[in-house]
Design a protein around this motif. Structure first.
Motif, short mmCIF file in Angstrom:
data_model
loop_
_atom_site.label_atom_id
_atom_site.label_comp_id
_atom_site.label_asym_id
_atom_site.label_seq_id
_atom_site.Cartn_x
_atom_site.Cartn_y
_atom_site.Cartn_z
N HIS A 102 0.83 -1.21 0.00
CA HIS A 102 0.00 0.00 0.00
C HIS A 102 0.87 1.26 0.00
O HIS A 102 0.65 2.20 -0.78
N PHE A 131 -4.56 1.17 -7.63
CA PHE A 131 -5.76 1.53 -6.85
C PHE A 131 -6.96 1.58 -7.79
O PHE A 131 -7.15 2.58 -8.49
N ASP A 133 -10.09 1.92 -7.12
CA ASP A 133 -11.14 2.82 -6.65
C ASP A 133 -10.52 4.17 -6.29
O ASP A 133 -9.73 4.28 -5.35
N SER A 134 -10.90 5.22 -7.03
CA SER A 134 -10.26 6.53 -6.84
C SER A 134 -10.63 7.17 -5.50
O SER A 134 -9.82 7.91 -4.93
N SER A 135 -11.82 6.91 -4.97
CA SER A 135 -12.16 7.52 -3.68
C SER A 135 -11.34 6.90 -2.54
O SER A 135 -10.88 7.60 -1.64
N THR A 136 -11.15 5.58 -2.60
CA THR A 136 -10.30 4.91 -1.60
C THR A 136 -8.87 5.43 -1.72
O THR A 136 -8.21 5.69 -0.71
N ARG A 139 -8.59 9.00 -0.16
CA ARG A 139 -8.57 8.96 1.32
C ARG A 139 -7.20 8.47 1.82
O ARG A 139 -6.63 9.04 2.75
N ALA A 140 -6.70 7.41 1.20
CA ALA A 140 -5.40 6.86 1.63
C ALA A 140 -4.28 7.87 1.37
O ALA A 140 -3.39 8.04 2.21
#
Length: 161
Positions: A102, A131, A133-136, A139-140
């Protein structure tokens, strides 16, 4: 054995066709890999040295496959030829293997976002860094770097990646 291989290459390289160079390089790399693996498995290394060799090899695999969203511990262990338990033990001091992957993906994404020549959307960059999912991802990224990917791009900051 490796020394003999190198001497044989030196003697016969002039006679070989240019197209054979790739085969010679592959054979040499295979021999080096076998030598390292043999040393690790034959017990001539300490436990710490074995772990270091395995960790370095797995880290190289991670870097090679970092853009794949399908990079999982199960797949990584199979690619490295080690058990899942051994993989988890190797990366335990770094917060775990998934934490390491990650973090490496976030660092790659940051380098791409800060690259003025990379004009892709942040979503496309996130996907190319593994990644889906762009929203995840956003946030990360914010949690890791303290700002949004858009703010990072806009400021042109060169974060510690």
């Amino acid at each position: 054995m490796l020394a003999e291989h190198m001497l044989t290459l030196q003697r016969h390289l002039g006679d070989a066709a240019r197209a054979d160079g790739h085969r010679f390089a592959q054979a040499t790399l295979a021999m080096l890999g076998s030598a390292v693996n043999a040393e690790v498995t034959e017990g001539t290394c300490s436990v710490a040295e074995k772990e270091h060799v395995h960790r370095r090899r797995v880290r190289a695999l991670i870097q090679k496959e970092i853009t794949s969203a399908a990079l999982t511990p199960v797949r990584l262990a199979a690619m490295a030829g080690i058990s899942r338990s051994q993989l988890y033990r190797l990366f335990e001091p770094m917060g775990g293997v998934m934490h390491f992957i990650h973090r490496e993906r976030l660092r790659l994404a940051c380098r791409l976002i800060c690259d003025p020549n990379d004009l892709r959307s942040i979503g496309a960059i996130a996907e190319s860094a593994g990644f889906p999912d762009s929203s995840t991802f956003s946030r990360a990224f914010r949690q890791f770097y303290g700002c949004s990917p858009r703010d990072m791009r806009w400021s042109g900051a060169n974060a510690n990646v």
